[in-house]
Design a protein around this motif. Structure first.
Motif, PDB file in Angstrom:
ATOM      1  N   LEU A  46       9.619   1.797  16.841  1.00 47.94           N
ATOM      2  CA  LEU A  46       8.397   2.204  17.537  1.00 47.94           C
ATOM      3  C   LEU A  46       7.222   2.314  16.562  1.00 47.94           C
ATOM      4  O   LEU A  46       6.115   1.862  16.859  1.00 47.94           O
ATOM      5  N   HIS A  47       7.476   2.875  15.386  1.00 49.76           N
ATOM      6  CA  HIS A  47       6.413   2.956  14.371  1.00 49.76           C
ATOM      7  C   HIS A  47       5.953   1.553  13.964  1.00 49.76           C
ATOM      8  O   HIS A  47       4.751   1.308  13.830  1.00 49.76           O
ATOM      9  N   LEU A  48       6.892   0.653  13.755  1.00 52.23           N
ATOM     10  CA  LEU A  48       6.520  -0.715  13.375  1.00 52.23           C
ATOM     11  C   LEU A  48       5.717  -1.388  14.488  1.00 52.23           C
ATOM     12  O   LEU A  48       4.732  -2.078  14.209  1.00 52.23           O
ATOM     13  N   ALA A  49       6.126  -1.192  15.723  1.00 50.83           N
ATOM     14  CA  ALA A  49       5.443  -1.841  16.845  1.00 50.83           C
ATOM     15  C   ALA A  49       3.996  -1.400  16.960  1.00 50.83           C
ATOM     16  O   ALA A  49       3.144  -2.173  17.399  1.00 50.83           O
ATOM     17  N   GLN A  50       3.714  -0.182  16.560  1.00 53.20           N
ATOM     18  CA  GLN A  50       2.358   0.335  16.716  1.00 53.20           C
ATOM     19  C   GLN A  50       1.512   0.189  15.469  1.00 53.20           C
ATOM     20  O   GLN A  50       0.331   0.519  15.477  1.00 53.20           O
ATOM     21  N   ALA A  51       2.106  -0.354  14.423  1.00 52.97           N
ATOM     22  CA  ALA A  51       1.353  -0.596  13.190  1.00 52.97           C
ATOM     23  C   ALA A  51       0.534  -1.875  13.343  1.00 52.97           C
ATOM     24  O   ALA A  51       0.901  -2.770  14.094  1.00 52.97           O
ATOM     25  N   PRO A  52      -0.579  -1.973  12.631  1.00 56.21           N
ATOM     26  CA  PRO A  52      -1.367  -3.207  12.680  1.00 56.21           C
ATOM     27  C   PRO A  52      -0.508  -4.415  12.317  1.00 56.21           C
ATOM     28  O   PRO A  52       0.183  -4.412  11.299  1.00 56.21           O
ATOM     29  N   GLY A  53      -0.516  -5.400  13.186  1.00 54.36           N
ATOM     30  CA  GLY A  53       0.261  -6.608  12.947  1.00 54.36           C
ATOM     31  C   GLY A  53       1.759  -6.427  13.116  1.00 54.36           C
ATOM     32  O   GLY A  53       2.526  -7.328  12.799  1.00 54.36           O
ATOM     33  N   GLY A  54       2.192  -5.251  13.574  1.00 56.25           N
ATOM     34  CA  GLY A  54       3.617  -5.019  13.770  1.00 56.25           C
ATOM     35  C   GLY A  54       4.399  -4.882  12.477  1.00 56.25           C
ATOM     36  O   GLY A  54       5.603  -5.105  12.442  1.00 56.25           O
ATOM     37  N   ARG A  55       3.704  -4.501  11.399  1.00 48.58           N
ATOM     38  CA  ARG A  55       4.393  -4.353  10.117  1.00 48.58           C
ATOM     39  C   ARG A  55       3.789  -3.216   9.316  1.00 48.58           C
ATOM     40  O   ARG A  55       2.619  -2.854   9.501  1.00 48.58           O
ATOM     41  N   MET A  56       4.612  -2.660   8.438  1.00 49.49           N
ATOM     42  CA  MET A  56       4.182  -1.569   7.568  1.00 49.49           C
ATOM     43  C   MET A  56       4.818  -1.740   6.199  1.00 49.49           C
ATOM     44  O   MET A  56       5.927  -2.267   6.088  1.00 49.49           O
ATOM     45  N   ARG A  57       4.100  -1.247   5.202  1.00 47.69           N
ATOM     46  CA  ARG A  57       4.725  -1.173   3.889  1.00 47.69           C
ATOM     47  C   ARG A  57       5.884  -0.186   4.008  1.00 47.69           C
ATOM     48  O   ARG A  57       5.796   0.815   4.708  1.00 47.69           O
ATOM     49  N   ARG A  58       6.956  -0.493   3.328  1.00 49.31           N
ATOM     50  CA  ARG A  58       8.136   0.364   3.423  1.00 49.31           C
ATOM     51  C   ARG A  58       7.824   1.797   2.992  1.00 49.31           C
ATOM     52  O   ARG A  58       8.325   2.742   3.587  1.00 49.31           O
ATOM     53  N   VAL A  59       6.998   1.953   1.992  1.00 48.04           N
ATOM     54  CA  VAL A  59       6.652   3.286   1.516  1.00 48.04           C
ATOM     55  C   VAL A  59       5.861   4.053   2.589  1.00 48.04           C
ATOM     56  O   VAL A  59       6.052   5.255   2.768  1.00 48.04           O
ATOM     57  N   ASP A  60       4.996   3.370   3.316  1.00 47.24           N
ATOM     58  CA  ASP A  60       4.236   4.018   4.397  1.00 47.24           C
ATOM     59  C   ASP A  60       5.142   4.362   5.568  1.00 47.24           C
ATOM     60  O   ASP A  60       4.973   5.400   6.212  1.00 47.24           O
ATOM     61  N   LEU A  61       6.095   3.498   5.841  1.00 53.22           N
ATOM     62  CA  LEU A  61       7.058   3.761   6.902  1.00 53.22           C
ATOM     63  C   LEU A  61       7.896   4.990   6.551  1.00 53.22           C
ATOM     64  O   LEU A  61       8.146   5.846   7.402  1.00 53.22           O
ATOM     65  N   ALA A  62       8.295   5.089   5.296  1.00 43.53           N
ATOM     66  CA  ALA A  62       9.060   6.253   4.843  1.00 43.53           C
ATOM     67  C   ALA A  62       8.264   7.534   5.064  1.00 43.53           C
ATOM     68  O   ALA A  62       8.780   8.528   5.580  1.00 43.53           O
ATOM     69  N   GLU A  63       6.998   7.505   4.701  1.00 43.71           N
ATOM     70  CA  GLU A  63       6.150   8.688   4.878  1.00 43.71           C
ATOM     71  C   GLU A  63       5.999   9.040   6.354  1.00 43.71           C
ATOM     72  O   GLU A  63       6.100  10.197   6.742  1.00 43.71           O
ATOM     73  N   ALA A  64       5.774   8.036   7.191  1.00 42.16           N
ATOM     74  CA  ALA A  64       5.595   8.276   8.623  1.00 42.16           C
ATOM     75  C   ALA A  64       6.846   8.863   9.258  1.00 42.16           C
ATOM     76  O   ALA A  64       6.761   9.665  10.195  1.00 42.16           O
ATOM     77  N   LEU A  65       8.011   8.475   8.756  1.00 45.37           N
ATOM     78  CA  LEU A  65       9.273   8.940   9.327  1.00 45.37           C
ATOM     79  C   LEU A  65       9.802  10.195   8.650  1.00 45.37           C
ATOM     80  O   LEU A  65      10.801  10.766   9.100  1.00 45.37           O
ATOM     81  N   GLY A  66       9.167  10.610   7.555  1.00 49.72           N
ATOM     82  CA  GLY A  66       9.641  11.774   6.827  1.00 49.72           C
ATOM     83  C   GLY A  66      10.919  11.490   6.055  1.00 49.72           C
ATOM     84  O   GLY A  66      11.768  12.363   5.901  1.00 49.72           O
TER      85      GLY A  66
END
Length: 158
Positions: A46-66
């Motif tokens: 869900l986080h990836l789907a809502q990110a610009p372009g459907g992608r995130m840096r892994r480090v940003d994804l880690a932060e968003a997910l805690g």
């Protein structure tokens, strides 16, 4: 006349943890039974789907997910194996890795959202709307936030 007792913060916190465990079990049962994913997997997608372009840096994804970076890597590995997520290197810096939702991942996420909405509706079926609103407000005050499930998912990265 008895004086009102002060709520015990530890008792309240432990009840919240127990309630969270019960909710996770409900979501895991519904999502794994129909889609082969856990609530953690679903949240990551869900986080990836809502990110610009459907992608995130892994480090940003880690932060968003805690999570830690290694926790995200462990979480992404099975999703990559089944084709829901792909790994992309940054064009300008090969040290930077992106996690990107694949077209299959986007399609499956749409199905998962339907299931997740059903699980949530069942969990709160007996709750009056005002209680649900109050709970949502209280959880937000406590620091609970979630991806916006009403917002359409971002288009895939070209």
């Amino acid at each position: 006349m008895t004086e009102p007792t002060t709520p015990d913060p530890l008792h309240t916190a432990l009840r919240l943890v127990r309630a969270q465990t019960a909710v996770v079990k409900r979501f895991d049962a519904g999502l794994s039974g129909l889609h082969g994913v856990s609530l953690s997997d679903f949240t990551l997608l869900l986080h990836l789907a809502q990110a610009p372009g459907g992608r995130m840096r892994r480090v940003d994804l880690a932060e968003a997910l805690g999570l830690t970076a290694s926790g995200v890597t462990r979480g992404l590995a099975p999703l990559e194996r089944i084709g829901l997520v792909s790994r992309e290197a940054a064009a300008r810096d090969a040290r930077v890795a992106y996690a990107a939702l694949t077209p299959t991942g986007r399609e499956r996420l749409t199905e998962m959202l339907y299931t997740a909405r059903q699980v949530a509706a069942d969990a709160f079926a007996q709750w009056p709307a005002e209680d649900l609103t109050l709970l949502s407000d209280l959880l937000t005050r406590l620091g609970g936030s979630a991806p916006d499930t009403a917002r359409p998912a971002a288009p895939p990265h070209p």
